[in-house]
Structure formats: C-alpha cells, structure tokens
Scaffold this motif. Structure first.
Motif, PDB file in Angstrom:
ATOM      1  N   ASP A   1       6.280  -0.256   4.040  1.00 60.18           N
ATOM      2  CA  ASP A   1       7.278  -0.399   2.833  1.00 60.18           C
ATOM      3  C   ASP A   1       7.638  -1.822   2.454  1.00 60.18           C
ATOM      4  O   ASP A   1       8.098  -2.322   1.507  1.00 60.18           O
ATOM      5  N   VAL A   2       7.815  -2.720   3.802  1.00 55.11           N
ATOM      6  CA  VAL A   2       8.089  -4.133   3.484  1.00 55.11           C
ATOM      7  C   VAL A   2       6.790  -4.721   2.636  1.00 55.11           C
ATOM      8  O   VAL A   2       7.005  -5.649   1.938  1.00 55.11           O
ATOM      9  N   ALA A   3       5.660  -4.195   3.227  1.00 58.75           N
ATOM     10  CA  ALA A   3       4.312  -4.849   2.772  1.00 58.75           C
ATOM     11  C   ALA A   3       4.269  -4.694   1.185  1.00 58.75           C
ATOM     12  O   ALA A   3       4.246  -5.380   0.143  1.00 58.75           O
ATOM     13  N   ILE A   4       4.754  -3.277   0.671  1.00 55.36           N
ATOM     14  CA  ILE A   4       4.771  -2.945  -0.644  1.00 55.36           C
ATOM     15  C   ILE A   4       5.682  -4.334  -1.384  1.00 55.36           C
ATOM     16  O   ILE A   4       5.428  -4.198  -2.419  1.00 55.36           O
ATOM     17  N   GLU A   5       7.012  -4.044  -0.985  1.00 56.74           N
ATOM     18  CA  GLU A   5       7.869  -5.063  -1.470  1.00 56.74           C
ATOM     19  C   GLU A   5       7.468  -6.201  -1.753  1.00 56.74           C
ATOM     20  O   GLU A   5       7.657  -7.047  -2.617  1.00 56.74           O
ATOM     21  N   ARG A   6       6.667  -6.924  -0.610  1.00 63.05           N
ATOM     22  CA  ARG A   6       6.096  -8.131  -0.664  1.00 63.05           C
ATOM     23  C   ARG A   6       5.080  -8.249  -1.663  1.00 63.05           C
ATOM     24  O   ARG A   6       5.140  -9.348  -2.468  1.00 63.05           O
ATOM     25  N   ILE A   7       4.289  -7.489  -1.763  1.00 65.44           N
ATOM     26  CA  ILE A   7       3.188  -7.425  -2.715  1.00 65.44           C
ATOM     27  C   ILE A   7       3.837  -7.497  -4.181  1.00 65.44           C
ATOM     28  O   ILE A   7       3.391  -8.439  -5.018  1.00 65.44           O
ATOM     29  N   ARG A   8       4.746  -6.597  -4.414  1.00 67.98           N
ATOM     30  CA  ARG A   8       5.215  -6.523  -5.905  1.00 67.98           C
ATOM     31  C   ARG A   8       6.071  -7.995  -6.293  1.00 67.98           C
ATOM     32  O   ARG A   8       5.849  -8.285  -7.390  1.00 67.98           O
ATOM     33  N   SER A   9       6.707  -8.569  -5.054  1.00 66.91           N
ATOM     34  CA  SER A   9       7.560  -9.649  -5.348  1.00 66.91           C
ATOM     35  C   SER A   9       6.619 -10.646  -5.738  1.00 66.91           C
ATOM     36  O   SER A   9       6.982 -11.637  -6.245  1.00 66.91           O
ATOM     37  N   ARG A  10       5.168 -10.958  -5.335  1.00 62.26           N
ATOM     38  CA  ARG A  10       4.522 -11.930  -5.288  1.00 62.26           C
ATOM     39  C   ARG A  10       3.446 -11.587  -6.556  1.00 62.26           C
ATOM     40  O   ARG A  10       2.593 -12.521  -6.717  1.00 62.26           O
TER      41      ARG A  10
ATOM     42  N   ALA B   1      -8.596  -1.512   3.600  1.00 60.95           N
ATOM     43  CA  ALA B   1      -7.216  -1.154   3.839  1.00 60.95           C
ATOM     44  C   ALA B   1      -6.823  -1.934   5.047  1.00 60.95           C
ATOM     45  O   ALA B   1      -7.461  -2.184   6.020  1.00 60.95           O
ATOM     46  N   PHE B   2      -5.543  -2.269   4.809  1.00 63.61           N
ATOM     47  CA  PHE B   2      -4.948  -3.082   5.874  1.00 63.61           C
ATOM     48  C   PHE B   2      -3.796  -2.339   6.238  1.00 63.61           C
ATOM     49  O   PHE B   2      -3.213  -1.469   5.745  1.00 63.61           O
ATOM     50  N   GLU B   3      -3.358  -2.424   7.510  1.00 61.26           N
ATOM     51  CA  GLU B   3      -2.359  -1.691   8.212  1.00 61.26           C
ATOM     52  C   GLU B   3      -1.294  -2.730   8.767  1.00 61.26           C
ATOM     53  O   GLU B   3      -1.137  -3.386   9.748  1.00 61.26           O
ATOM     54  N   PRO B   4      -0.363  -2.822   7.782  1.00 61.60           N
ATOM     55  CA  PRO B   4       1.034  -3.548   7.918  1.00 61.60           C
ATOM     56  C   PRO B   4       1.694  -2.957   8.971  1.00 61.60           C
ATOM     57  O   PRO B   4       1.787  -2.024   9.417  1.00 61.60           O
ATOM     58  N   ASP B   5       2.497  -3.900   9.579  1.00 63.56           N
ATOM     59  CA  ASP B   5       3.641  -3.508  10.682  1.00 63.56           C
ATOM     60  C   ASP B   5       4.598  -2.557   9.904  1.00 63.56           C
ATOM     61  O   ASP B   5       5.054  -1.476  10.516  1.00 63.56           O
ATOM     62  N   ASP B   6       5.195  -2.817   8.828  1.00 64.11           N
ATOM     63  CA  ASP B   6       5.621  -1.896   7.994  1.00 64.11           C
ATOM     64  C   ASP B   6       5.200  -1.649   6.587  1.00 64.11           C
ATOM     65  O   ASP B   6       5.443  -2.656   5.812  1.00 64.11           O
TER      66      ASP B   6
ATOM     67  N   TYR C   1      -2.562   0.977   4.703  1.00 65.03           N
ATOM     68  CA  TYR C   1      -2.665   2.492   5.386  1.00 65.03           C
ATOM     69  C   TYR C   1      -1.719   2.282   6.575  1.00 65.03           C
ATOM     70  O   TYR C   1      -1.582   1.375   7.430  1.00 65.03           O
ATOM     71  N   ALA C   2      -0.875   3.373   6.905  1.00 68.90           N
ATOM     72  CA  ALA C   2      -0.113   3.585   7.946  1.00 68.90           C
ATOM     73  C   ALA C   2      -0.328   4.862   8.518  1.00 68.90           C
ATOM     74  O   ALA C   2      -0.180   5.995   7.959  1.00 68.90           O
TER      75      ALA C   2
END
Length: 113
Positions: A70-79, A63-68, A109-110
């Motif tokens: 929701d932004v990470a989810i968007e980036r994952i899907r866009s890639r 599990a990675f803890e991104p800064d944001d 994880y947040a």
C-alpha cells in the motif's frame, strides 16, 4: 531443465528519470552509469538494472515485492506513475499492475504470509 531469473532490466526511454523515480518509490540506490547507458541496482536480489530502450517498444514482465504494497502504491502515484487498485487477496497473494512516470509497465506482488 529449470531456470530462475538471474538478472532483470527495465528498459526505459530516460534512464536518469527512471533512476529518480525508482529511488523515490523503492529507496533503490544505483551504480555509476555504465558504458551501455544504464544503471545497476545495488543490492537487488536477483541482480538487475535500468537500461535504455533498444527498440520502440519495451515489454517488461517484472513484479517487485515491496515491504508494504500500500505504501508502494502511494509512492508510485505521488511520483507520477500509475497503479491500478489492488485486487482482493487470492490464495497466492495480491498483484497490482503499475507503470512508472514514463509508462514502463511493472507489477507489485505481496504473497500470502
């Protein structure tokens, strides 16, 4: 006895493609490719890397803890990766099951602030 994660490796089918994916999603930078065919993620804590599959199946539980998240989810899907819809906040935080563009599973994880 206790133990902590001291190094992690995402086992993937194509390490160069994976490096491109995670560079774009998490802004990771990498070492030069090592003799084992993988990359070390520069500045990760704990230390980790991306390496080639050693069998037909990879079973990563990371599990990675991104800064944001929701932004990470968007980036994952866009890639070209997948991210489930995040569940509601629990007493411990939000957890999202994901996969990169090669199907390698991981989570976001947040924690509760």
């Amino acid at each position: 006895m206790t133990a902590s994660v001291s190094y992690w490796v995402l086992r993937v089918a194509d390490v160069d493609k994976a490096a491109d994916f995670y560079r774009e999603v998490f802004d990771w930078s990498f070492s030069e490719k090592g003799s084992g065919g993988g990359y070390h993620v520069l500045g990760s804590n704990p230390q980790g890397g991306i390496g080639p599959l050693r069998s037909a199946h990879a079973d990563n539980s990371l599990a990675f803890e991104p800064d944001d998240i929701d932004v990470a989810i968007e980036r994952i899907r866009s890639r070209g990766g997948t991210a489930e819809e995040p569940g509601g906040s629990s007493e411990h935080g939000r957890w999202v099951e994901c996969a990169d563009d090669q199907g390698t599973r991981f989570a976001l994880y947040a924690p509760v602030e």
